[in-house]
Every structure is written in structure tokens, then in C-alpha cells.
Design an enzyme around this catalytic site. Structure first.
Site, short mmCIF file in Angstrom:
data_model
loop_
_atom_site.label_atom_id
_atom_site.label_comp_id
_atom_site.label_asym_id
_atom_site.label_seq_id
_atom_site.Cartn_x
_atom_site.Cartn_y
_atom_site.Cartn_z
N GLY B 97 0.67 -1.23 0.08
CA GLY B 97 -0.11 -0.18 -0.12
C GLY B 97 0.94 1.25 -0.01
N ASP B 212 -8.59 9.94 11.45
CA ASP B 212 -8.19 9.68 10.02
C ASP B 212 -9.19 8.66 9.64
OD1 ASP B 212 -7.54 10.34 7.45
OD2 ASP B 212 -5.65 9.25 7.62
#
Lengths: 265, 397
Positions: B97, B212
Site C-alpha cells: 500500500g 483519519d
């Protein structure tokens, strides 16, 4: 590491008028000539070698646009920014500030930005440089101004630093793709380049390999091999181009990651 | 972590590699802006990323294979070339990622001979010692969380100018990638978000905010159970900031609460996470985040100046109660949101059990956007909306 011999001989003729830089197109053709020179090596060698100085000038000419964008972001008018850009590089190439290279960990990107900030804050130097910049043709500003690219940037909400870095990344990629394209075009493979480049970023929705093979009248296997070579060459050129802007080869990977983060934030 | 805005529009995605907007274009693969003068009109960030793959002796998988690849099984680099090497005690095996905050590797922890996920965050020029201390403090606190819905952190540290932490490797993939392949059924989405909300509440009870919450930070295991990751990480990049600063460091703010977008750190609270959970819920129910402009700046402007569109207008299959729950999470004023993530979880569970929800509806304004309405009476889920009697006030959650 040293500048290669071909380039050295080529530059001797140019050294009779060191401030006159060849047009951009010629510079592109000659770009392969400094494929193995890290910029800090060039900088440190420039006092002794005209070829090294020429190579450094090429780097400056290639990466002038982030500098110009940064200056414009300081609310400096277009013409003054142009003169400052020309003058800044002119001064920079004469100054040979070796210490700064070490301070900035050998990144040309950081070095230029640091030097630029430094001289923009000095009114006296700025005035001197501005004067010096008038009439200079070191950087081919008019070419890109004609494309109406540079002045798009001030409307962007990014800070000057981020704008500089973003512009740096775009310029670097432009160089890489231009070199790759030149190579393919020279071999008469312009259409192949235009097709294969679409596969390079692996974007969603890009044409499939089968579609491209059909379009080019190639077998799937032939196209696969062609793309394999294309991708390898691209990766090589990218690392090589980044290699020009860092002090040591081991920094290439970090710089690459940094540029990705710049574009994605 | 990569984010995608393409969820329910697979066909469109194939036809056009780029999400066209009024001005700048956005890469459908990575979400980065494609500038007007991008070389060859391609996503420059993705081009650079291609450069991260070493010139390999293979790569003969079809170009589209990466898209069909299960999220937990990304493409291997050519191992023989030693692509990533070592990072302290970790042998970096492959990238699984990437995003604005860093790179996540599948890595082998040599001392314990176990495979972990290792997130390395390049700090860049904006990092200060204060940032580092704050990150360390937050990450250590997050590491103390012990909940089945939270990805456990094994180690936190700094090395070579980067922060890193290792955590359990969850193989199922990120929620954003899962829904990109196939839209999630409504009931399944509600079950999942209810679990996420309870997990967030657990963290809040332990004094930790996530800050987040977005689909990319929700990992699904093999059984489809959600696991939250990156607790407190956004703290690393927060400053006493302006909008510009926020834009620089946090990237796409599609799931960000207004108080975060304006850099009002003093107002960040558990309600900020409630907003984030609501934004993910909105994404799952409608196929798009509450606000998405062509650029980060446009998205923040939309976030601050406009109300989200009624979810029902984007997905007619939704009932009013789900729209109400969703929009209550997305109130601009934190005090008007659910009072806790638990309250949100309970309302979602009420919906699942066909019981009346406690959130009160807001009224649709022009263009299906939502007008803030002070309060209304409790409402039976199947009844039509009735204005409250004069002089009455609804209760707060």
C-alpha cells in the site's frame, strides 16, 4: 565518477562562449552525454573541466521551471521573475558553493531551493542579480512561456515550497518521457511509443494490451515483449534522470519516494 | 494508502482513465491530481510509482492483472533482485500500500521470524522534534489498545529520518479496494459500520482518537470482519495549521471533518471520528464520499461551504432513516452529531432490528442538499416526516 570523454570533447567547442547555451532541442539530443554524472560531482569538478560546467548548465536549464514558479509565487511580476531566474542561475553557476551541497544532503532539488531562498531575501544581491539577469539567455524561458504553462501555477493554492517540488517532479518526468520518446522516434517507433506509454502508469481504464496489439497489428506475445522492453527502458531512464540530481546512487530510491509523496499530497 | 473515487461506475472507469471534473483531472487509480501540463497527459505519480518496480526480468503479467488482483495479494516484485532490502530488524518483502502518509510493506521481522505489515512514514521537511514526540506518544497509546476490531501494533520507532510501526498483517484488504470491485449490500454495510463505530467508541473510552477514519484505514479480514488501522497517525501531520497546511499534509479530505479541514485542532474530539465513520457510511451507501471536488482545494471548499447531498438521491434504495443517520454524522457542528460513536452504533443496530432510530431528520434544501434543522420529534421509521408542533423541541442525542 567523471564526465565521459564524448561529452568532454563536445563541450570544448562550446566553452569558448560559456554563457551561451544551445537551444533546447540540441540540449535534448546531448542529454545522453551526461548520463553517468551526479550533479554534485559535476559541481565539484566544474572549476577544472569545461565539460562538467556544461553538464551543470544543462541541469540548470532543465530544472529552471520550478525556480521560476517559486519566484512568481513571491508576488513578483512576470518580467522581473524572468530576469531573476536568468540572473539567479547565472550567479549560481559562477559561485560554486560546494559547502551547500553537503548541507543539503546532495540533492540538487534542495540545493537550488535553498540557494534561491537565500538570494531572494538579500535585497542587494537581488538587485544585482536582477541587473545581471537582464538580457541573459541562459534559460529558455520564452519557449515555455509560449506554451502558457508557467503562469497557470500562481492560481494554485499550494505554498511556494510545495509548488516548487511539484514542478520539479513534473519537469523530471517530462525529461524522462522525452528521452524515451526520442529514442523510440529515432528508431521509427513513434506509434509504438504512443501506444505503450498508456500502459506505463497502470491506470484504471487504460486500453488493454489486447486492444493495443490489435491496433498495432501485433500478436499478444510480441506486444508483451515490446512492453517489457519499453518498461525496462523507462525505469532505467527514470533512475538515471533522478541520479543526475542526487549525490549518490543510493539516494535515488528515496528521491523517487519523495517525489511520489509530493504529487499525492 | 491509495484511495479511489470509482465505486459504482466500473464501466465509466474503463472508458475513461481519468475522472474529469470542471478543472483539474484526478487519477482514478491513485487519486492524485493530473495537472494540465502533466507529461504525456498521464498520472505523474503513478508513472513514478512504476519506477519503483525494478527493471525486472519478468513483468509479463497482463497490464490489467493488477486491477483484478485481490487486495491482500499485491504483485510481487522480482525477489531475486533484492528490491527493498532490509529496514532494521525487518526484511521488506513487497509494497502492499502507498499513500500520502507513507508506504506499507509486507515484511518479515527477522528476530521473531514472523510476517508483519510495516508502515514507513517519510517525514520530509515539515517534521519537527515536536511532531516526532507527539507521534511517538500517540502511537504508543494506540499500541496499548486491545480490541478485536483494531489492528494490533507490535512496534513503533524511527529510523533513517522516517517513523515506522509494525502491525499485524490483515490479509483481506482495504475496504476501499473491496467496494471498488463490488458495491456492498446495504445491510452488510450497516452491520460493518456498526462494528466500526463500536470499535471507535472503545478507543475513545481509552482516550484515543483516530482522526483519519476512511475506507483505506479499514481492513477486512478473511471473514469480512473490519479492523481499524492507523490510530492517531494523522496526529503526526497536524500542526497549528491553516487550510493550506492541512491540504499539504493530509491529502484528499473527502472523509475529513470540517473542524479538521480548517485546522481547528482545539475542536477535534470524538465527534470528529463520528464524522469520519459517517463519511465512510455515506461512501458505502451512495458509492461516493460526501464531498469530492476535482482538487483537494475544491473538496475542502465544498466541505466548508455546502451540505452533503441527500443519500437517497444518490441511491433510491435507501430509506429515510439511513439517510437521517448518515447526515447526522456529517453535521458541520460537532455538537449536532451523535454524542458518541456508541450512540451511532446503537442507532445503526436499531435500524438493523427494524426498531425506531433516535436521530432526527434534516430537511432537504435546494438540489437535494441538506438544510440544517434544529430538531424534530422522534419518528417511527415507517412514518412520513411530520413537522414538530409549535414550541416543541426534540431531544438531543
Amino acid at each position: 565518477m567523471s564526465v565521459n570523454e564524448d561529452h568532454a570533447s563536445e563541450s570544448r567547442t562550446a566553452s569558448s562562449s560559456p554563457r551561451r547555451i544551445r537551444p533546447e532541442a540540441d540540449a535534448q539530443k546531448a542529454s545522453i552525454a551526461f548520463t553517468t554524472t551526479h550533479w554534485s560531482v559535476v559541481l565539484e569538478a566544474q572549476g577544472q573541466s569545461p565539460a562538467a560546467q556544461e553538464a551543470l548548465e544543462k541541469l540548470c536549464r532543465t530544472y529552471w521551471r520550478p525556480v521560476y514558479g517559486f519566484i512568481r509565487r513571491q508576488d513578483i511580476r512576470t518580467h522581473e521573475a524572468e530576469d531573476l531566474t536568468q540572473g539567479f542561475f547565472s550567479l549560481l553557476l559562477e559561485r560554486r558553493d560546494f559547502d551547500a551541497v553537503r548541507r543539503e544532503k546532495g540533492r540538487l532539488r534542495s540545493y537550488l531551493l535553498m540557494s534561491l531562498k537565500h538570494f531572494l531575501t538579500s535585497e542587494q544581491r537581488r538587485a544585482m542579480t536582477l541587473k545581471r539577469g537582464k538580457g541573459q539567455q541562459l534559460i529558455p524561458l520564452e519557449e515555455l512561456m509560449a506554451n502558457n504553462r508557467v503562469d497557470v501555477e500562481p492560481a494554485d493554492p499550494l505554498s511556494a515550497d510545495r509548488l516548487y517540488e511539484r514542478r520539479w517532479a513534473l519537469t523530471l518526468m517530462e525529461q524522462v518521457l522525452r528521452r524515451l520518446k526520442d529514442e523510440y522516434c529515432t528508431g521509427g517507433n513513434t506509434v509504438l511509443f504512443d501506444s505503450l506509454k498508456q500502459l506505463l502508469p497502470d491506470e484504471l481504464g487504460a486500453p488493454s494490451r489486447a486492444d493495443i496489439a490489435l491496433q498495432l497489428g501485433m500478436t499478444d506475445n510480441a506486444l508483451r515483449q515490446a512492453f517489457h522492453r519499453f518498461r525496462q527502458r523507462y525505469q532505467l531512464l527514470l533512475r538515471e534522470e533522478i541520479g543526475h540530481t542526487v549525490a549518490v546512487a543510493s539516494d535515488v530510491e528515496d528521491e523517487l519516494r519523495h517525489l511520489i509523496s509530493v504529487l499525492r499530497t | 494508502m491509495m484511495e479511489s473515487r470509482a465505486v459504482h461506475d466500473g464501466e465509466r472507469a474503463r472508458d475513461s482513465p481519468i475522472m474529469s471534473s470542471s478543472a483539474p483531472r484526478v487519477c482514478r487509480k491513485c487519486g492524485a491530481e493530473i495537472f494540465a501540463d502533466a507529461p504525456e497527459g498521464l498520472c505523474t505519480a503513478c508513472l513514478f510509482e512504476t519506477g519503483l518496480d525494478l527493471p525486472a526480468d519478468e513483468t509479463d503479467e497482463p497490464p490489467n492483472a493488477g486491477r483484478a488482483r485481490p487486495p491482500g495479494a499485491p504483485k510481487m516484485k522480482s525477489g531475486s533482485t533484492g528490491t527493498f532490502g532490509d529496514f532494521g530488524d525487518y526484511e521488506l518483502l513487497e509494497v502492499i500500500g502507498r499513500g500520502g502518509q507513507g508506504v506499507v510493506y509486507r515484511a518479515r521481522q527477522k528476530s521473531l521470524n514472523r510476517t508483519v505489515a510495516l508502515k514507513v512514514i517519510g517525514l520530509g521537511h515539515w517534521a519537527t522534534e515536536a511532531h516526532l514526540k507527539r507521534f511517538r506518544r500517540e502511537a504508543e497509546a494506540a499500541a496499548s489498545l486491545d480490541h478485536s476490531g483494531i489492528v494490533p501494533i507490535y512496534e513503533v520507532g524511527e529510523r533513517d529520518g522516517s517513523c515506522y510501526f509494525s502491525m499485524k498483517l490483515v490479509e483481506g484488504g482495504q475496504l476501499d479496494e473491496v467496494i471498488k470491485r463490488e458495491p456492498m449490500p446495504i445491510r452488510r454495510a450497516i452491520e460493518l459500520i456498526a462494528k466500526v463505530a463500536r470499535t471507535v467508541h472503545y478507543a475513545h473510552e481509552h482516550g484515543i482518537l483516530h482522526r483519519d477514519i476512511k475506507p483505506g484505514n479499514i481492513l477486512l479480514d478473511g471473514k469480512g470482519e473490519p479492523h481499524l488501522t492507523d490510530f492517531g497517525l494523522a496526529r503526526l501531520v497536524e500542526t497549528e495549521s491553516t487550510v493550506t497546511r492541512t491540504m499539504e499534509v493530509l491529502g484528499t479530505p473527502s472523509y475529513m471533518a470540517p473542524e479538521q479541514a480548517v485546522g481547528n485542532n482545539a475542536r477535534i474530539s470524538s465527534a470528529t471520528d463520528v464524522y469520519g465513520v459517517g463519511a465512510v457510511l455515506y461512501q458505502l451507501l451512495t458509492g461516493q464520499p460526501p464531498f469530492a471536488g476535482g482538487t483537494t482545494y475544491e473538496t475542502i471548499k465544498l466541505l466548508l461551504d455546502t451540505e452533503p447531498r441527500q443519500p437517497r438521491l444518490l441511491n433510491p434504495k435507501l430509506d429515510r432513516d439511513l439517510s437521517t443517520i448518515c447526515l447526522k454524522c456529517l453535521e458541520k457542528d460537532p455538537q449536532r452529531r451523535y454524542s458518541s460513536a456508541l450512540a451511532l452504533a446503537e442507532d445503526l443496530e436499531r435500524w438493523l432490528k427494524h426498531e425506531p432510530i433516535q436521530a432526527r431528520r434534516t430537511r432537504a434544501g435546494k438540489n437535494g442538499c441538506v438544510a440544517i434543522q434544529p430538531a424534530r420529534y422522534w419518528q417511527h421509521p415507517w412514518s412520513r416526516w411530520q413537522p414538530p408542533p409549535a414550541g416543541s423541541f426534540g431531544r438531543a442525542n
